[in-house]
Scaffold this motif. Structure first.
Motif, PDB file in Angstrom:
ATOM      1  N   SER A  96       0.815  -1.216   0.000  1.00  0.00           N
ATOM      2  CA  SER A  96       0.000   0.000   0.000  1.00  0.00           C
ATOM      3  C   SER A  96       0.852   1.271   0.000  1.00  0.00           C
ATOM      4  O   SER A  96       0.418   2.296  -0.505  1.00  0.00           O
ATOM      5  CB  SER A  96      -0.929  -0.008   1.223  1.00  0.00           C
ATOM      6  OG  SER A  96      -0.165  -0.009   2.399  1.00  0.00           O
ATOM      7  N   ARG A  97       2.053   1.225   0.569  1.00  0.00           N
ATOM      8  CA  ARG A  97       2.818   2.469   0.661  1.00  0.00           C
ATOM      9  C   ARG A  97       4.178   2.407  -0.015  1.00  0.00           C
ATOM     10  O   ARG A  97       4.971   3.338   0.067  1.00  0.00           O
ATOM     11  CB  ARG A  97       2.999   2.840   2.148  1.00  0.00           C
ATOM     12  CG  ARG A  97       1.706   3.376   2.750  1.00  0.00           C
ATOM     13  CD  ARG A  97       1.936   3.851   4.154  1.00  0.00           C
ATOM     14  NE  ARG A  97       1.717   2.785   5.111  1.00  0.00           N
ATOM     15  CZ  ARG A  97       2.245   2.748   6.332  1.00  0.00           C
ATOM     16  NH1 ARG A  97       3.042   3.706   6.722  1.00  0.00           N
ATOM     17  NH2 ARG A  97       1.976   1.760   7.155  1.00  0.00           N
ATOM     18  N   ASN A  98       4.433   1.251  -0.649  1.00  0.00           N
ATOM     19  CA  ASN A  98       5.674   1.104  -1.386  1.00  0.00           C
ATOM     20  C   ASN A  98       6.922   1.293  -0.510  1.00  0.00           C
ATOM     21  O   ASN A  98       7.890   1.925  -0.919  1.00  0.00           O
ATOM     22  CB  ASN A  98       5.692   2.074  -2.580  1.00  0.00           C
ATOM     23  CG  ASN A  98       6.634   1.567  -3.659  1.00  0.00           C
ATOM     24  OD1 ASN A  98       6.846   0.360  -3.781  1.00  0.00           O
ATOM     25  ND2 ASN A  98       7.218   2.483  -4.403  1.00  0.00           N
ATOM     26  N   ILE A  99       6.866   0.804   0.701  1.00  0.00           N
ATOM     27  CA  ILE A  99       8.055   0.771   1.552  1.00  0.00           C
ATOM     28  C   ILE A  99       8.520  -0.674   1.598  1.00  0.00           C
ATOM     29  O   ILE A  99       7.690  -1.582   1.716  1.00  0.00           O
ATOM     30  CB  ILE A  99       7.733   1.207   3.001  1.00  0.00           C
ATOM     31  CG1 ILE A  99       6.990   2.531   3.009  1.00  0.00           C
ATOM     32  CG2 ILE A  99       9.005   1.308   3.832  1.00  0.00           C
ATOM     33  CD1 ILE A  99       6.443   2.903   4.375  1.00  0.00           C
ATOM     34  N   HIS A 100       9.791  -0.896   1.531  1.00  0.00           N
ATOM     35  CA  HIS A 100      10.278  -2.275   1.592  1.00  0.00           C
ATOM     36  C   HIS A 100       9.965  -2.853   2.984  1.00  0.00           C
ATOM     37  O   HIS A 100      10.179  -2.176   3.992  1.00  0.00           O
ATOM     38  CB  HIS A 100      11.786  -2.308   1.348  1.00  0.00           C
ATOM     39  CG  HIS A 100      12.298  -3.689   1.056  1.00  0.00           C
ATOM     40  ND1 HIS A 100      12.468  -4.628   2.035  1.00  0.00           N
ATOM     41  CD2 HIS A 100      12.639  -4.297  -0.109  1.00  0.00           C
ATOM     42  CE1 HIS A 100      12.915  -5.755   1.488  1.00  0.00           C
ATOM     43  NE2 HIS A 100      13.025  -5.575   0.173  1.00  0.00           N
ATOM     44  N   PRO A 101       9.475  -4.081   3.048  1.00  0.00           N
ATOM     45  CA  PRO A 101       9.115  -4.662   4.360  1.00  0.00           C
ATOM     46  C   PRO A 101      10.262  -4.598   5.363  1.00  0.00           C
ATOM     47  O   PRO A 101      10.035  -4.385   6.558  1.00  0.00           O
ATOM     48  CB  PRO A 101       8.780  -6.113   4.023  1.00  0.00           C
ATOM     49  CG  PRO A 101       8.421  -6.121   2.602  1.00  0.00           C
ATOM     50  CD  PRO A 101       9.180  -5.000   1.953  1.00  0.00           C
TER      51      PRO A 101
END
Length: 925
Positions: A96-101
């Motif tokens: 949803s926010r395009n941050i790497h896990p």
RNA sequence: GCCGAAGUGGCGGAACAGGCAGACGCGCACGACUCAAAAUCGUGUACCCUCCGGGUAUGUGGGUUCGAUUCCCACCUUCGGCACCA
């Protein structure tokens, strides 16, 4: 006397100062020390979701306080912390926010570390373990290989939950609500078949049912026992028309003669062969229909039975009866053999099925005599009904709605007579067992569902209505083809209609029939479990990769241990395609086979995060250790976990998995002992001020950061321990925390204010010391028993007493210094900062957390005088103050001569006087 | 439906061998301090009856006992788990 100015209590300043000092000194480092008894206190590790919420505090603070108490009691205490860092929210954030896990997770961990430090807990941060670190999951993978090598891991085609809208598989915890919908989009989930990895938890089912030597809450043991669901019974071999063996499992072998048909799960392998030509179309249509339905629909609440006759027959091995074989979705392929013998007279589901499809019902268990039945009488009652019951000696209870009555079978006639005379309306009704029965004036009766009503009425119409008044309800039932009152709970009846077994008592029936089956080779003793093997495959990225390879030549090949860890690639795509992002990676899965050197592909599924949390308590022992999953020296010293604290919600998941894990590893020689955690305690849940579960959408969330800023950690800690029973939890109260805040401020000034002067009487000093040591006794006991709320109550009460004693001049006495000293030690586990600060301000040596727990001075705690309660016929009439060691004779004499008693006796002679030492005198007249 | 847990003042709760029901805290009321408010301190606070003194109260109805919040039986309610598991 000049007054010294007292510094203000400034928790923010005090707390951060001490936290830094403790950290710098390594005050809470736990090291192996064979001279001292060890205590491994473990609190369930948090998931790094972003913010520490009040629930984390509620779980961890009392655990910390108790660990500190154990430390002061002389134990070498290990209280570690870490993060359960793999899991779905990290991936959802990525999508949803395009941050790497990884970025998301480790950023959250950084923040939560800061929040955890603000608790002032005695965590040994050197032992922090994070399950998503390659050095951690290397060993998670190593455990997988171990389980695989020991034949406890296997691969099987299995259905997974699938969201048709998101086009992805879902983990079990992503499926929400009774209708089992997708957590993200709300679409009901369906099933999809995939090759999956399983662990053989069922192999340990029997051992998991035993809780020998561990102190776990009854509640958790019950939940686990039900979850495992052990059923004892028999396997019985029926024979089909084609001479195939059709094995069924039953818990009631004594009802075997009552089997009037059989039902198979639609997926059962013998269905195709059994189906006759003329039934084939119908059977196939039914199978198609059930396959299309998800489990949800199959298990839907409307219990209307569906099914189809296969056209095939099977033979009952004990009486040669040829009975029809049906298929129906109420029989599950996943339990037992996927086939049942249907005994409609004694099984509710079989009964409903038989009623619906007009199959015969044959009772084989007689009604037990004297079995009490409860009836509830509703509808309008004529005056005198209750009185008539009473005069007939029938005990009943009355509430707003009507009368409840409990009868044995011998009382039913009398009851029916009265009911007929005293109940109004065209029909009256009662409950038999738990089912409504309607008895109509014309002598006909029927029960509950409209469908069954029709059937049963039809059967009973055959009875002679004129005979009705002479018959009891139960006889009416026996006049039909079955007995309703013994149906479904006929455990203790005698067998009937069962050939040579007729007349066998219910207590022996099962065992005798099973023995007979075994002698005849027609069946055997059998046990079944509801527990299924643990499905650990996840089609997900943010988890530990399953260290397995697929080679065209060699088949399934484990990754060699020296190639661990199989690390996660960082450059992956975040599209919810229903496949693991690992599968879509261009190169990651391509590798070579360690056996033949040819091309091989990696398993792209990752492991369930419960796998990581099944052994984190072992990684805490030595996260710095690289030669194995843990340092054996640390293991031998610290394990097993002495006290484990956390939420009850893990009862049937984590707490079963970790026990399984430990036992499996024990059998491989990795771990020792039978159980990983000796003592378990569960906290309740903190609710919002509106008594609802806290949620952002409701706006009732209480943020610990804000509370710490407003009150300080010590106040929050004490309030969380005080405001409710720890195992219960309850709604937060913003007014309640003010009371705790007031208490600590009062303590602050009482401890630091200059002595008011004056001199205390001996009695004041004596009373002060008594109260101090009595409180110490109570607080010690309550720490031991996890009764945290009464610890705070007792400390508040003692402070009130100390305040009074000081007003009476006790401030200058040595007993005052003793009181303050013991008070601060008792407070130290609860409020580590203020106690340390006051300890220092009073000139005592650093650190209070290295002090030992004080011992109760029994002489000081002893009461010289006691108040005896004096009762007449059990009612309080007077109180007398007497010496604690008063003799029974003296106590009785004093009581009899007391003013209040004389007034009540009015010259009458007591015919008995009871004296309970130290408690009361009861005069019976 | 089955299994389990729990029902005590306005609220959270206490009563740890069957023996003073309501500790401790919140809230509320009144008082002190203050021009006033906040803070702080003090007093009171289950219900009913006439103040002395009684009576009634631990979900409901029974039982055991000299005596029951505590033990037994039945029922009611709430919460949690499982849910066609043969």
């Amino acid at each position: 006397m000049s007054s010294i100015s007292v510094p203000n209590y400034n928790p923010g300043e005090i707390e951060s100062r001490w936290q830094q000092r403790w950290e710098a000194d390594g005050l809470y480092h736990a090291n192996i020390d064979v001279q001292r008894p060890k205590h491994y206190a473990l609190t369930m590790l948090p998931y790094p979701s972003g913010d520490l919420h009040i629930g984390h505090w509620y779980a961890m603070i009392p655990s910390d306080a108790r660990a500190r108490f154990m430390r002061m009691q002389g134990y070498n205490v290990l209280f570690p912390i870490g993060f359960d860092a793999f899991g779905l929210p990290a991936e959802n954030a990525a999508i949803s926010r395009n941050i790497h896990p990884k970025v998301w997770t480790y950023r959250n961990i950084e923040n939560m570390r800061r929040q955890l430090r603000s608790m002032g807990a005695m965590f040994d941060w050197r032992r922090e373990a994070i399950s998503s670190d390659p050095e951690y999951y290397r060993w998670t993978q190593w455990f997988f290989l171990k389980l695989f090598a020991h034949d406890l891991a296997y691969r099987k085609m299995s259905p997974v939950d699938w969201c048709p809208n998101c086009n992805t598989t879902l983990a079990r915890e992503q499926v929400w609500g009774e209708d089992r919908h997708c957590e993200r989009c709300g679409t009901p989930v369906t099933k999809k078949n995939l090759e999956q990895w399983f662990f053989k938890t069922t192999q340990y089912a029997d051992e998991l049912l035993r809780f020998d030597g561990i102190d776990w809450p009854e509640r958790v043991r019950t939940l686990q026992t039900n979850w495992i669901g052990r059923s004892e019974g028999a396997a019985v071999y029926f024979t089909t028309q084609d001479e195939d063996v059709l094995e069924v499992f039953t818990t009631r072998p004594d009802t075997l003669w009552g089997a009037t048909f059989m039902v198979l799960a639609p997926e059962h392998p013998l269905v195709a062969k059994l189906t006759s030509a003329d039934q084939r179309a119908e059977v196939e249509a039914y199978i198609q229909q059930t396959m299309r339905q998800s489990d949800i629909q199959r298990e839907a609440a409307d219990k209307d039975k569906t099914g189809v006759f296969t056209g095939g027959y099977a033979v009952n091995p004990v009486n040669g009866r040829r009975i029809p074989v049906w298929i129906a979705d109420y029989v599950l392929m996943t339990y037992g053999t996927g086939a049942i013998m249907a005994v409609p007279a004694h099984d509710e589901r079989d009964f409903a099925f038989a009623i619906k499809f007009g199959l015969p019902i044959l009772p084989v268990i007689d009604r037990p005599d004297g079995l009490a039945k409860s009836f509830a009488v509703a509808g309008s009652m004529r005056a005198g009904f209750a009185a008539a019951l009473q005069s007939a000696g029938l005990a009943y209870t009355e509430d707003g709605k009507g009368i409840s009555i409990s009868l044995t079978s011998g009382q039913i006639d009398a009851y029916l007579q009265i009911a007929r005379e005293h109940l109004n309306s065209g029909y009256w009704n009662e409950v038999v067992g738990s089912r409504w029965v309607f008895v109509f004036d014309n002598g006909m009766w029927a029960w509950e569902s409209p469908d069954s009503e029709v059937r049963i009425l039809a059967r009973c119409k055959e009875l002679e209505p004129a005979a009705r008044p002479a018959r009891t309800l139960m006889e009416m039932l026996s006049g039909c083809e079955f007995y309703r009152d013994v149906l479904f709970h006929a455990e203790y009846g005698r067998m009937i209609n069962s050939g040579e077994f007729s007349g066998t008592g219910g207590d022996r029936a099962k065992a005798e029939v099973t023995a007979y089956l075994e002698r005849q080779g027609k069946g055997k003793y059998a046990v079944n479990y509801r527990l299924r093997d643990w499905l650990i495959s996840r089609q997900r990225y943010w988890g530990a990769p399953i260290p397995m390879l697929f080679c065209a030549q060699c088949g399934i090949v484990p990754v060699p241990e020296d190639q661990l860890p199989v690390t996660l690639p960082e450059d992956v795509e975040w599209k919810p395609t229903g496949e693991s992002p690992l599968k879509l990676h261009p190169t990651w899965r391509m590798t070579t086979c360690p056996q033949c050197g040819g091309r091989a592909e990696r398993e792209t599924d990752t492991m369930d995060t419960f796998m990581c949390s099944s052994w984190y308590h072992l990684r805490y022992l030595s996260p710095w250790y690289h030669q194995g999953c843990f340092d054996p020296a640390e293991y031998d010293y610290w394990m097993p976990v002495d006290t484990y604290t956390g939420g009850i919600e893990h009862a049937t998941m984590h707490l079963i998995y970790t026990r399984f894990f430990h036992k499996a590893l024990r059998d491989m020689g990795v771990t020792k002992g039978d159980e990983p955690m000796l003592q378990l305690r569960n906290q309740g849940m903190v609710l919002g001020e509106d008594s609802e579960k806290m949620s952002k959408s409701r706006g009732n969330v209480v943020a610990p950061d804000n509370l710490v800023a407003a009150y300080g950690s010590d106040t929050v800690r004490a309030y969380l321990m005080f405001y409710a029973r720890w195992d219960q939890g309850g709604p937060w109260s913003s007014g309640g925390i003010e009371g705790v805040s007031r208490w600590l401020r009062r303590l602050w000034s009482l401890a630091l204010e200059a002595t008011a002067g004056g001199e205390a009487s001996e009695a004041v000093v004596r009373n002060l010391r008594r109260k101090v040591h009595q409180t110490l006794r109570a607080v010690t006991r309550d720490f031991r028993d996890f009764e945290f709320n009464t610890i705070i109550s007792a400390l508040m009460e003692l402070l009130n007493e100390m305040s009074k004693a000081r007003q009476q001049g006790a401030g200058a006495a040595p007993a005052w210094n003793e009181a303050v000293d013991i008070y601060l030690r008792m407070l130290a586990p609860v409020c580590p900062h203020i106690s340390e600060e006051l300890w220092q301000l009073l000139g005592k040596p650093y650190s209070i957390h290295n002090q030992s727990w004080p011992l109760v001075d029994e002489d000081a705690a002893r009461e010289e005088e006691i108040t005896l309660v004096v009762q007449v016929n059990g009612k309080l009439r007077d109180r007398i103050v007497v010496a604690a060691d008063i003799s029974a004779e003296d106590a009785k004499a004093r009581a009899l001569s007391s003013e209040g008693i004389q007034r009540h006796l009015e010259g009458r002679d007591p015919h008995q006087v009871i004296y309970v030492a130290g408690r009361l005198v009861n005069i019976v007249i």
